[in-house]
Write a protein that holds these residues in place. Structure first.
Motif, PDB file in Angstrom:
ATOM      1  N   GLU A  70       0.827  -1.202   0.000  1.00  0.00           N
ATOM      2  CA  GLU A  70       0.000   0.000   0.000  1.00  0.00           C
ATOM      3  C   GLU A  70       0.864   1.256   0.000  1.00  0.00           C
ATOM      4  N   LEU A  71       1.912   1.251   0.807  1.00  0.00           N
ATOM      5  CA  LEU A  71       2.822   2.391   0.894  1.00  0.00           C
ATOM      6  C   LEU A  71       4.079   2.042   0.108  1.00  0.00           C
ATOM      7  N   CYS A  72       4.280   2.682  -1.013  1.00  0.00           N
ATOM      8  CA  CYS A  72       5.436   2.317  -1.824  1.00  0.00           C
ATOM      9  C   CYS A  72       6.428   3.464  -1.997  1.00  0.00           C
ATOM     10  N   THR A  73       6.314   4.507  -1.173  1.00  0.00           N
ATOM     11  CA  THR A  73       7.342   5.547  -1.180  1.00  0.00           C
ATOM     12  C   THR A  73       8.635   4.896  -0.702  1.00  0.00           C
ATOM     13  N   PRO A  74       9.722   5.032  -1.453  1.00  0.00           N
ATOM     14  CA  PRO A  74      10.969   4.385  -1.047  1.00  0.00           C
ATOM     15  C   PRO A  74      11.389   4.760   0.378  1.00  0.00           C
ATOM     16  N   TYR A  75      11.962   3.802   1.058  1.00  0.00           N
ATOM     17  CA  TYR A  75      12.359   3.934   2.458  1.00  0.00           C
ATOM     18  C   TYR A  75      13.153   5.211   2.711  1.00  0.00           C
ATOM     19  N   TYR A  76      14.156   5.457   1.893  1.00  0.00           N
ATOM     20  CA  TYR A  76      15.067   6.571   2.141  1.00  0.00           C
ATOM     21  C   TYR A  76      14.453   7.933   1.806  1.00  0.00           C
ATOM     22  N   GLN A  77      13.249   7.937   1.262  1.00  0.00           N
ATOM     23  CA  GLN A  77      12.558   9.201   0.988  1.00  0.00           C
ATOM     24  C   GLN A  77      11.515   9.523   2.054  1.00  0.00           C
ATOM     25  N   ARG A  78      11.321   8.608   3.004  1.00  0.00           N
ATOM     26  CA  ARG A  78      10.307   8.816   4.038  1.00  0.00           C
ATOM     27  C   ARG A  78      10.957   9.430   5.284  1.00  0.00           C
ATOM     28  N   GLY A  79      10.231  10.344   5.916  1.00  0.00           N
ATOM     29  CA  GLY A  79      10.769  11.095   7.048  1.00  0.00           C
ATOM     30  C   GLY A  79      10.999  10.296   8.309  1.00  0.00           C
ATOM     31  N   TRP A  80       9.991   9.564   8.757  1.00  0.00           N
ATOM     32  CA  TRP A  80      10.155   8.809  10.002  1.00  0.00           C
ATOM     33  C   TRP A  80      11.259   7.758   9.897  1.00  0.00           C
ATOM     34  N   PRO A  81      11.323   6.959   8.833  1.00  0.00           N
ATOM     35  CA  PRO A  81      12.448   6.019   8.731  1.00  0.00           C
ATOM     36  C   PRO A  81      13.806   6.710   8.709  1.00  0.00           C
ATOM     37  N   SER A  82      13.878   7.889   8.110  1.00  0.00           N
ATOM     38  CA  SER A  82      15.145   8.634   8.108  1.00  0.00           C
ATOM     39  C   SER A  82      15.555   9.001   9.529  1.00  0.00           C
ATOM     40  N   PHE A  83      14.582   9.423  10.330  1.00  0.00           N
ATOM     41  CA  PHE A  83      14.828   9.724  11.740  1.00  0.00           C
ATOM     42  C   PHE A  83      15.297   8.479  12.484  1.00  0.00           C
ATOM     43  N   GLU A  84      14.562   7.386  12.319  1.00  0.00           N
ATOM     44  CA  GLU A  84      14.869   6.158  13.045  1.00  0.00           C
ATOM     45  C   GLU A  84      16.275   5.668  12.724  1.00  0.00           C
ATOM     46  N   MET A  85      16.627   5.663  11.435  1.00  0.00           N
ATOM     47  CA  MET A  85      17.958   5.210  11.052  1.00  0.00           C
ATOM     48  C   MET A  85      19.034   6.151  11.589  1.00  0.00           C
ATOM     49  N   ALA A  86      18.820   7.454  11.466  1.00  0.00           N
ATOM     50  CA  ALA A  86      19.817   8.424  11.920  1.00  0.00           C
ATOM     51  C   ALA A  86      20.063   8.306  13.421  1.00  0.00           C
ATOM     52  N   VAL A  87      19.011   8.110  14.200  1.00  0.00           N
ATOM     53  CA  VAL A  87      19.178   7.987  15.645  1.00  0.00           C
ATOM     54  C   VAL A  87      19.846   6.654  15.986  1.00  0.00           C
ATOM     55  N   CYS A  88      19.442   5.582  15.336  1.00  0.00           N
ATOM     56  CA  CYS A  88      20.080   4.283  15.584  1.00  0.00           C
ATOM     57  C   CYS A  88      21.576   4.332  15.300  1.00  0.00           C
TER      58      CYS A  88
END
Length: 169
Positions: A70-88
């Motif tokens: 349903e959600l096919c915006t690439p991972y690296y273009q999404r805001g919340w995943p960018s936050f999660e990865m950067a903090v990790c």
């Protein structure tokens, strides 16, 4: 399917006997929410960065979407995943950071999964630069989410840097 495959290899190849999973979007109430769910969501947002900043967390990022998702915006273009990865990436051991989008047919053991999917940590960026990068990201709730993510990143950055004795990248 991917999580089950990875967990099976983890349990077969390590002393781990169980695991607790926090699947960010699925673990928190999403809209529409009742007033009680709103209160729960607000409490979770207060400390949401701690899930990703804790040194003992194993962060498994699902960077590929399944066909027909349903959600096919690439991972690296999404805001919340960018936050999660950067903090990790701030203080988590590299061997605890896995990009499961790199999983392939050779990944039949835990050692092979780690070798194939391990992320190379990047140094953290200052909060202002991270906030600027968010302007190019997609958020479900637009500027409200963007502002919240920028604030949580700044909080995580200050907590990580204040507590760090050494930053090795």
């Amino acid at each position: 399917q991917i999580l089950c495959r990875v967990l099976r290899c983890l349990f077969e190849s390590t002393p781990f006997e169980d695991a607790a999973l926090f699947i960010d979007w699925c673990s928190l109430y999403q809209r529409p929410r009742t007033p009680e769910q709103d209160a729960s969501f607000a409490r979770a947002m207060h400390d949401v960065h701690i899930w990703y900043l804790h040194q003992g967390i194993r962060a498994w990022m699902l960077t590929k979407t399944c066909d027909g998702a349903e959600l096919c915006t690439p991972y690296y273009q999404r805001g919340w995943p960018s936050f999660e990865m950067a903090v990790c990436e701030m203080i988590t051991q590299s061997s605890f950071l896995l990009d499961l989008g790199l999983l392939d047919d050779t990944c039949s053991s835990w050692d092979r999964i780690v070798a194939t999917c391990r992320l190379r940590r990047r140094p953290p960026v200052v909060p202002e630069a991270f906030e600027d990068s968010l302007q190019e990201k997609t958020f479900t709730h637009g500027q409200v989410d963007c502002t919240l993510v920028a604030q949580k990143y700044a909080q995580a950055f200050l907590e990580a840097i204040a507590a760090a004795e050494e930053l090795a990248f």
